[in-house]
Each structure stands twice: as C-alpha cells, then as structure tokens.
Design a protein around this motif. Structure first.
Motif, PDB file in Angstrom:
ATOM      1  N   GLY A 551     -43.615  21.099 -14.993  1.00 61.32           N
ATOM      2  CA  GLY A 551     -42.772  22.328 -14.248  1.00 61.32           C
ATOM      3  C   GLY A 551     -41.444  22.273 -15.354  1.00 61.32           C
ATOM      4  O   GLY A 551     -40.901  23.147 -14.470  1.00 61.32           O
ATOM      5  N   VAL A 554     -40.381  25.761 -15.509  1.00 62.38           N
ATOM      6  CA  VAL A 554     -40.682  26.349 -14.554  1.00 62.38           C
ATOM      7  C   VAL A 554     -38.903  26.430 -14.002  1.00 62.38           C
ATOM      8  O   VAL A 554     -38.666  26.785 -13.744  1.00 62.38           O
ATOM      9  CB  VAL A 554     -41.661  26.021 -13.752  1.00 62.38           C
ATOM     10  CG1 VAL A 554     -40.984  26.980 -12.602  1.00 62.38           C
ATOM     11  CG2 VAL A 554     -43.044  26.148 -13.806  1.00 62.38           C
ATOM     12  N   ALA A 555     -39.217  25.562 -14.118  1.00 62.29           N
ATOM     13  CA  ALA A 555     -37.438  25.598 -13.786  1.00 62.29           C
ATOM     14  C   ALA A 555     -36.078  25.628 -14.559  1.00 62.29           C
ATOM     15  O   ALA A 555     -35.183  25.949 -14.146  1.00 62.29           O
ATOM     16  CB  ALA A 555     -36.759  23.451 -13.405  1.00 62.29           C
ATOM     17  N   ALA A 556     -36.823  25.382 -15.510  1.00 67.14           N
ATOM     18  CA  ALA A 556     -35.548  26.493 -16.736  1.00 67.14           C
ATOM     19  C   ALA A 556     -35.503  27.994 -16.840  1.00 67.14           C
ATOM     20  O   ALA A 556     -34.926  27.973 -17.134  1.00 67.14           O
ATOM     21  CB  ALA A 556     -36.220  26.012 -18.273  1.00 67.14           C
TER      22      ALA A 556
ATOM     23  N   ARG B  49     -38.678  19.178 -13.234  1.00 68.37           N
ATOM     24  CA  ARG B  49     -39.027  20.583 -11.836  1.00 68.37           C
ATOM     25  C   ARG B  49     -37.675  20.495 -10.590  1.00 68.37           C
ATOM     26  O   ARG B  49     -38.570  21.808 -10.305  1.00 68.37           O
ATOM     27  CB  ARG B  49     -40.003  20.428 -11.286  1.00 68.37           C
ATOM     28  CG  ARG B  49     -41.092  21.138 -10.446  1.00 68.37           C
ATOM     29  CD  ARG B  49     -40.968  22.918 -11.256  1.00 68.37           C
ATOM     30  NE  ARG B  49     -41.387  23.389 -10.459  1.00 68.37           N
ATOM     31  CZ  ARG B  49     -41.164  24.578  -9.703  1.00 68.37           C
ATOM     32  NH1 ARG B  49     -39.622  25.023 -10.248  1.00 68.37           N
ATOM     33  NH2 ARG B  49     -41.376  25.863  -8.963  1.00 68.37           N
ATOM     34  N   ASP B  51     -35.315  22.599  -9.561  1.00 68.19           N
ATOM     35  CA  ASP B  51     -34.099  23.686 -10.112  1.00 68.19           C
ATOM     36  C   ASP B  51     -33.674  23.309  -9.556  1.00 68.19           C
ATOM     37  O   ASP B  51     -33.174  23.281  -8.251  1.00 68.19           O
ATOM     38  CB  ASP B  51     -34.956  25.118  -9.773  1.00 68.19           C
ATOM     39  CG  ASP B  51     -34.708  26.507  -9.988  1.00 68.19           C
ATOM     40  OD1 ASP B  51     -33.401  26.726  -9.461  1.00 68.19           O
ATOM     41  OD2 ASP B  51     -35.896  26.933 -10.816  1.00 68.19           O
TER      42      ASP B  51
END
Lengths: 581, 144
Positions: A551, A554-556, B49, B51
């Motif tokens: 992930g 996804v976070a980036a 992960r 965010d």
C-alpha cells in the motif's frame, strides 16, 4: 634392476634404493636414530653401519645413505660391523644414558653400562632430525646447529626466540630422544586446538558420524598452509587422495523454497561464575560430559575425573541459565531428560552417588515420566532447589578435596552442603548469535527469546511471514530430537505442497487508468518494482503478480487514484468513523 | 479552555502494521496482558500505508490521540515501508503542531511481533498522558 648379495642371499632390487631400505624390507633389523623415511639421510648416528664389498673393496659404511650397486655384497652382521656398532652405541649411551631408546638399542647389542663417562649428561645426540625437519618439511629454518666441537648444539639463531617459528611441533615430533619439548611460554599457544576435552590434529575426521566419513585438513593448523611446505600426508597417501590446492567454493543455487534449520547454541556457563565452570576442572557442561561418555572420547567412554580416578559423587545441575530472570527466562525443554540420561550413564558406568538439582522435573512426552520413575528407583537423589554456589572451601574432613554444592532443599526447607567430585551443568539452549542476521537475510522476525518467529504459534508453526521460507528444529525454539524430526518432516511437506503454481496476495493495489495523471510517484515508492509506466497511455500500471500489497503507492498517490483492495481509503475512513462513534 | 474532568476517558485510534505491531498486539492479547481499552486498533498492511488523511480524519471524527505502530527500522516486511512512515510522521508532526495539537497526541512507535508487553506499555503511557491533556474536541469545533 641391480642384483646384490645381502647376508648371503642374492636378490634383485630397484636402482636407487638404499641398503637400509632393502634390508628392512627383508626383515633384517638395523638400528637407527637419525633416520626417518620422510627426511633425507644424514649419516649422523652411525648405528646403521654395514659392511659393503664393491669392486673388490670392503668398507664399513652407513646403510641409510648408501645406494645399491650391481654386484654389491652387503653384510649386516659381520663381526666388524657388530664391533663398530657396539662402540657407537656405547658412545651414545655415555652421552645420553637416560634415553630409553638408546638404552634399548645398547641392550640389544649386549651393553648395559658405558665404559665412557661424559661430563654433562644430555638427551640430544645431535642427529639433526629436528633441524632437517624444520628445513625440509616445515620449510622455515627456525633452528640449526650452532657452535663447533663439544659446544655444538641445536638452537635458534643467537639463541633468541625465533620469529619464524610457527610452533608446529615438528621438531618435537621427529626427535628420537625426546630432547625437545614444546612448552607454552609467554602465553604462546601450541598450534593444536583443544576440542572439548582432548587435543586434536590438523588432519582429522570432524566427528565420528560425519558424512562423508573422511578426514579433512584444518587449514588453520596445517603446516602447509603456513609455510607452503611439508605435504607429508600427500607423500604418504597411497591413493593420492590429498589435494592441498582445493579452495572453499561459494556456489549460487537457484531454489524455489528454503527450510532454515540453523539450530541452537549452548549458554556460556562462564556467565554464572558461582558455579565454578572454567575455575574447577571437574565442573563440566553437558556437551563435555557427552564427549567424556563417548566410546571414541578422550577416556574411551569411562567417566573419570581430571586426575584419572572415578568419581564417588556426581552432581547434575539443571536450569543453568534457563528459567532464570537474570539470563533466559524460558525453559530449555531438553535438559531435564538429558540430565536424567546422564544420571543413568553415571549409574551404569560407575559406583558414584548421583544428585540431581532441579527446579521442576519436566518429563513430558512419550515414555519420559516412566524414565523419571526409573531414575528414582535407581537411587538417584533428586533435590528440588536452585544451586547457589559450587566451591572448594571444605569445612569438615569429609569435604576435604571435594567440590561443595550449596543449595536450598525447598522440599525440606533447609540449606544443604553436598560434597561431590564432579559437577555437570545443563546450560540453557539459546539462539545462535547470528540469528538476527539470518533473520534479516530471509525476511523473518525473531521472538522475544531470540529464536525465529513462526507465522502463527498454533496454526503456522513451520511457515514464516516470508513466502516459501520454512523453519524447523531448534532455530524456532528449544526442541528435542523427536520434535525436531517432526517439524523437519512438516517443513519438507510444506515445501512439496507448494506445487508448481504461484499464489498471489489477495490484497494488491490497482491504479485507475482513467484518472492517473502519470506523475510516477508510485513507481518511486514501490519496493518490488511492480509498477511500470505505460508511455502510450501516459499512466502507471501495477503488475498484480508482483504486487505484495503493502500500500505504499496508495498512500503516496497525490490523486488518490491508486487503490488497495480491502484497504481502500473509503473503507478505512468508514472504519475510523465506526470506531469513534 | 481546558475542561478538567477526572472521568474523562480519551479515545485513541491506533494504526497497526499487519506484520509486526498487529501481531504484537495479538501477542499481548494471547498473553492476557491487561491494558487500557481506550485504544482502538485499525489494521493496515503496512505503516507506510497510513495516509496523512487517515490521521486528520481520526481527529476530525473525535479522536483524542492517534498512534501509528510499525516494525522496527530494518524489519519491515515490505523492505522499506516504515522508512516512508518516519518521513511522513515528522512532516505531519509539524503540521499538527501548527494546528495546536500537542506532541503527546500523535505518536509513532516501533513494536515488533514479539513485543506484546511493549505494545501495552505504549498504550498505557499514551492513555495516561492524553488523559492529563484533556479532550481535543475537534468534532464539536468542526460541527459548529
């Protein structure tokens, strides 16, 4: 081939052979001191003299260096030979009367006492075997003859400590009169290391059941690897099996799975100084006791003390470093049973009384409790309590010369002093000191006790967090042989059941190609190179086969276009909302 | 205004990496170690992960503190996910500081799968500290 007459017998021998070799091959006894078949002859001791008639001339000469010639007539026991030999032996006896070998040779010739008297009695007969061994075999020339006449002796140059001497001990080995002794001066060690209890050699079978069961050369101790010389073993080996040019080779092997079975280490008993390990020679650890008991061990399997006598009392101490907050808090599992096996061995081989000092007896497993009961019936004294100290401070005449084990007997509630002859420690089973590096290499993690962590303590005891990496045996935790075998078989089964297909993570990431702006940030953060850039469409694409589902992309992703199956932003937001109601 | 209320029980949201910290928390559970029920764990595949929007979302939904748990540096199952977390964490810390959110309310902790005890200690410590700070009340502020 040349033909000679030796003691009246006509024989054909190969050219270049020495008379001594021919005579010895025929079973004729010719005494020698300065001769060794691996070293060039030197004619120093003169004991090997024979009478040789060649070309009409008869001479008395040394047989070790004289080569056969056609038509030679050799007598090894003529009167003049015996007379000269007697004289030589008598002179040698006068110089070194305490050397057993010279006394034997002289006695064979009928001489018990020498008529001559030498002022200074010595062992060295200046045969030069040591000097020649150092030069020819070892190749360092650390010693040689110095001075002349009566002052002649073997020494290092200027009689100072030689810095080219490698301490191999070849001079001591070849010396026929035991005039040279290798000693440990200035803390300098003799090269041969000590394995457990006994000395070992540069060539040895690593251990009795080694596979393949052949000797190996230990490059740390072999003379050849220090001086580039020697190679005696190569000369002696009839089947030419020795090759000094072999090198360690690193091979890269492509494999689809790996099983780690790196095992364990034994806790260092020196860390508990109150048990006297390393201080008293009769305090040994479990492995040393095994070595002592072994039929091929230093005592041939006899249980003996340092002074060679049989012990009268033996103490076996459980939990040395295990179940102890100060060292390892876990139970090492195997010690109780092997400690009882030791008790049984001592009982079988000696008349000694055996004390077992334990915290709790953990005889789980098939037939184990029965064995414990058998030990109780064999008269082993089990004392429940942790040993406080082992010392040699005798307070009563009975304790004189014994090791005193001080311990609280928790079942009786008193502190006891028990005099014993031998103490066997059962140290904790600990993880190998390189387990952290190995774990990093294979992407594993360690449990709190330092052993490799399995995927799940109940449901995945063999597999690990890394796909295709399995663990078995004591590298996962202290384990006895049946458990290790079972786990090993399980791991092998785990590998076999992998099959020829590849399982993909259910959780992987996807990029919406309609919304991707092609900024490539995701490509820079992907640790698996699973994202490629599609130049035509100007979008990044994830290869599902390669994606491990971390992930990171996804976070980036600044546009929120990359999405992780099962962990989409909306799903996690909903989760956060849910938990904060 | 700080509301001093001794009965105040802070709400903490924890993001736990699936390989190390979540298993460490699991170990705390299977080892029957007690710890405050204030922290509610949310499992993510990797601390990398997490965010920044997850953290903001948690505060806006009424969390009094957010904790991110990851593998120890060098132990990441995905090789380098936790290094990305470190960088994001220090960046977020600055941002949250600007908003007036105290240091204690946002923490990054390394908990390995073997450190069940450490996990409980971190939760205990964070709960106590945030209890002293009082509620954050972002949800009410945002709704007004």
């Amino acid at each position: 081939m040349v033909s000679i007459v030796l003691d009246g017998k006509k024989i054909d021998v190969e050219e270049g052979t020495t008379i001594l070799k021919v005579a010895r091959d025929m079973g004729i006894d010719i005494p020698t001191l300065c001769y060794h078949e691996m070293i060039k002859p030197y004619n120093a001791c003169r004991l090997c003299i024979v009478e040789v008639t060649s070309n009409g001339r008869t001479t008395i000469t040394a047989s070790c260096s004289t080569e056969v010639e056609d038509g030679m007539v050799v007598k090894t026991d003529s009167l003049s030979v015996i007379n000269v030999r007697k004289m030589v032996a008598e002179l040698l006896l006068a110089r070194a009367p305490s050397v057993e070998k010279i006394r034997e040779i002289a006695a064979k010739l009928g001489i018990e006492e020498s008529r001559f008297v030498e002022e200074k009695e010595q062992r060295c007969i200046l045969c030069g075997l040591c000097v020649r061994a150092c030069e020819e075999i070892v190749g360092v020339n650390a010693i040689s003859f110095v001075n002349r006449g009566p002052e002649r002796e073997v020494s290092t140059p200027f009689k100072v400590e030689s810095d080219v001497c490698i301490g191999c001990g070849a001079c001591e080995y070849f010396c026929p009169t035991e005039a040279i002794k290798i000693e440990d001066i200035k803390g300098r060690k003799v090269l041969h290391d000590y394995l457990y209890l006994g000395p070992t050699k540069a060539i040895r079978v690593p251990f009795l059941q080694a596979i393949p069961n052949v000797p190996v050369i230990d490059v740390n101790y072999c003379i050849h690897f220090k001086t580039d010389n020697c190679k005696l073993c190569e000369k002696l080996c009839e089947s030419d099996a020795i090759n000094h040019d072999m090198k360690d080779e690193y091979e890269e092997v492509d494999v689809g799975a790996a099983i780690l079975t790196t095992g364990y280490e034994l806790f260092d008993s020196l860390k508990i100084p109150e048990y006297g390990y390393g201080k008293y020679p009769n305090v040994i650890n479990g492995l040393q006791f095994e070595h002592l008991c072994h039929a091929s061990g230093p005592t041939g399997g006899k249980i003996l003390l340092e002074n060679g006598s049989e012990p009268q009392q033996v103490a076996i101490i459980h939990c040395v470093g295990s179940r102890d907050k100060n060292y390892k808090s876990y139970c090492s599992r195997v010690c109780c049973m092997y400690a009882m096996k030791f008790a049984h061995l001592v009982h079988e081989k000696t008349n000694a009384h055996i004390y077992e000092f334990y915290i709790d007896i953990r005889s789980f497993g098939k037939g184990y409790e029965e064995f414990y009961n058998r030990m109780l019936s064999e008269g082993v004294t089990f004392i429940r309590g942790k040993v406080a100290e082992v010392n040699d401070g005798a307070l009563t005449p009975e304790e004189e010369g014994k090791l005193i084990v001080r311990c609280e007997d928790t079942l009786v509630g008193i502190v006891r002093r028990i005099p014993v002859d031998m103490v066997v420690l059962c140290p904790a089973v600990i993880s190998r000191n390189d387990s952290e590096e190995v774990a990093k290499l294979f992407g594993l993690t360690l449990s709190a006790d330092g052993f490799f962590r399995e995927q799940h303590p109940k449901l995945g005891p063999i597999s690990t967090d890394s796909d295709g990496i399995f663990i078995a045996g004591a590298c996962q935790g202290p384990k006895d042989i049946p458990d290790s075998v079972a786990q090993g078989a399980g791991a092998a089964g785990g590998v076999l059941s992998l099959g020829d297909y590849y399982s993909v993570e259910p959780i992987y990431s996807v990029i919406d190609d309609k919304l991707c702006a092609g900024c490539k940030i995701c490509i820079s953060v992907c640790p698996y190179d699973a994202i490629t850039f599609n130049e035509e469409e100007n979008v990044s694409e994830i290869q599902e086969m390669l994606c491990k589902g971390c992930g990171a992309c996804v976070a980036a992703c600044p546009g929120g276009v990359a999405r992780q199956n099962g962990f989409q932003d909306e799903q996690i937001f909903a989760e956060i909302e849910g938990v904060l109601i | 205004m700080i509301i001093v209320n001794n009965d105040f029980e802070p709400k903490l949201v924890g993001f736990l990496c699936r390989w190390c910290s979540y298993q460490g928390a699991d170990l705390a559970g299977t080892s029957r170690i007690e710890y405050p029920p204030n922290l509610i764990p949310i499992r993510v595949m990797c601390s990398g992960r997490v965010d920044p929007s997850f953290v903001m979302k948690a505060y806006s939904e009424g969390a009094d503190g957010v904790l991110i748990f990851g593998c120890h540096p060098g132990d990441c199952h995905y090789k380098e996910g936790n290094y990305k977390t470190i960088r994001r964490y220090s960046m977020m810390k600055k941002l949250l500081g600007e908003f007036g959110i105290e240091d204690e309310r946002f923490r990054l902790e390394w908990v390995s799968a073997a450190e069940g005890e450490k996990f409980t200690e971190v939760v205990k410590d964070a709960t106590e500290k945030i209890k002293k700070l009082g509620p954050l009340n972002w949800k009410e502020v945002l709704e007004v």
